[in-house]
Motif scaffolding. Sequence first.
Motif, PDB file in Angstrom:
ATOM      1  N   GLU A   8       0.824  -1.215   0.000  1.00 20.20           N
ATOM      2  CA  GLU A   8       0.000   0.000   0.000  1.00 20.20           C
ATOM      3  C   GLU A   8       0.857   1.264   0.000  1.00 20.20           C
ATOM      4  O   GLU A   8       0.535   2.244  -0.661  1.00 20.20           O
ATOM      5  CB  GLU A   8      -0.941   0.003   1.208  1.00 20.20           C
ATOM      6  CG  GLU A   8      -2.022  -1.044   1.163  1.00 20.20           C
ATOM      7  CD  GLU A   8      -2.942  -0.907  -0.049  1.00 20.20           C
ATOM      8  OE1 GLU A   8      -3.259   0.237  -0.449  1.00 20.20           O
ATOM      9  OE2 GLU A   8      -3.326  -1.945  -0.611  1.00 20.20           O
ATOM     10  N   ALA A   9       1.968   1.248   0.745  1.00 17.29           N
ATOM     11  CA  ALA A   9       2.861   2.403   0.778  1.00 17.29           C
ATOM     12  C   ALA A   9       3.471   2.654  -0.596  1.00 17.29           C
ATOM     13  O   ALA A   9       3.597   3.809  -1.024  1.00 17.29           O
ATOM     14  CB  ALA A   9       3.960   2.195   1.823  1.00 17.29           C
ATOM     15  N   HIS A  12       0.814   4.183  -2.846  1.00 20.22           N
ATOM     16  CA  HIS A  12       0.534   5.572  -2.492  1.00 20.22           C
ATOM     17  C   HIS A  12       1.731   6.487  -2.713  1.00 20.22           C
ATOM     18  O   HIS A  12       1.629   7.518  -3.372  1.00 20.22           O
ATOM     19  CB  HIS A  12       0.070   5.650  -1.034  1.00 20.22           C
ATOM     20  CG  HIS A  12      -0.268   7.034  -0.599  1.00 20.22           C
ATOM     21  ND1 HIS A  12       0.628   7.824   0.082  1.00 20.22           N
ATOM     22  CD2 HIS A  12      -1.393   7.769  -0.767  1.00 20.22           C
ATOM     23  CE1 HIS A  12       0.073   8.993   0.319  1.00 20.22           C
ATOM     24  NE2 HIS A  12      -1.161   8.985  -0.171  1.00 20.22           N
ATOM     25  N   ASP A  13       2.889   6.116  -2.155  1.00 22.03           N
ATOM     26  CA  ASP A  13       4.056   7.004  -2.183  1.00 22.03           C
ATOM     27  C   ASP A  13       4.788   7.003  -3.517  1.00 22.03           C
ATOM     28  O   ASP A  13       5.230   8.050  -3.980  1.00 22.03           O
ATOM     29  CB  ASP A  13       5.048   6.628  -1.071  1.00 22.03           C
ATOM     30  CG  ASP A  13       4.439   6.808   0.312  1.00 22.03           C
ATOM     31  OD1 ASP A  13       3.431   7.536   0.437  1.00 22.03           O
ATOM     32  OD2 ASP A  13       4.971   6.207   1.267  1.00 22.03           O
ATOM     33  N   LYS A  15       3.493   5.863  -6.352  1.00 24.12           N
ATOM     34  CA  LYS A  15       2.502   5.932  -7.433  1.00 24.12           C
ATOM     35  C   LYS A  15       2.606   4.740  -8.390  1.00 24.12           C
ATOM     36  O   LYS A  15       2.499   4.886  -9.598  1.00 24.12           O
ATOM     37  CB  LYS A  15       2.643   7.240  -8.219  1.00 24.12           C
ATOM     38  CG  LYS A  15       2.629   8.495  -7.388  1.00 24.12           C
ATOM     39  CD  LYS A  15       1.264   8.737  -6.779  1.00 24.12           C
ATOM     40  CE  LYS A  15       1.240  10.113  -6.116  1.00 24.12           C
ATOM     41  NZ  LYS A  15       0.852  10.065  -4.742  1.00 24.12           N
ATOM     42  N   ARG A  18      -0.973  -1.319  -8.362  1.00 23.17           N
ATOM     43  CA  ARG A  18      -0.980  -2.345  -7.325  1.00 23.17           C
ATOM     44  C   ARG A  18      -0.250  -3.612  -7.790  1.00 23.17           C
ATOM     45  O   ARG A  18       0.541  -4.193  -7.050  1.00 23.17           O
ATOM     46  CB  ARG A  18      -2.414  -2.683  -6.915  1.00 23.17           C
ATOM     47  CG  ARG A  18      -2.488  -3.749  -5.839  1.00 23.17           C
ATOM     48  CD  ARG A  18      -3.888  -3.921  -5.291  1.00 23.17           C
ATOM     49  NE  ARG A  18      -4.468  -2.692  -4.792  1.00 23.17           N
ATOM     50  CZ  ARG A  18      -4.139  -2.079  -3.653  1.00 23.17           C
ATOM     51  NH1 ARG A  18      -3.196  -2.599  -2.905  1.00 23.17           N
ATOM     52  NH2 ARG A  18      -4.722  -0.965  -3.271  1.00 23.17           N
TER      53      ARG A  18
END
Length: 95
Positions: A8-9, A12-13, A15, A18
Amino acid sequence: MTKQDLIEALVHDAKLLRSSAIKAVEGTIKALSDAIAAGDTIAIRGFASIKVVDVPPRTWNNINTGRQVLLPASRRVKFTPSEELKNRLNHGKLD
């Protein structure tokens, strides 16, 4: 932090998609595990070094029976945090 949290990091971080984050995390874990299993030292500047240490056989006292037990030699993984990580942990900042 779990493996899923790390994925998840990255999503998010960094970009990342998944699917790309999953491949990156699983590939990193496999590479690190393979290196440790081979007895290699891993050094990640600013984070830590991880190495395999040989532990010699030793005796241990069984407190329930009072007898000494011989513990065989083994290999263990030793994690040594970098100075930067120690500073962040203890002072909340990076040098």
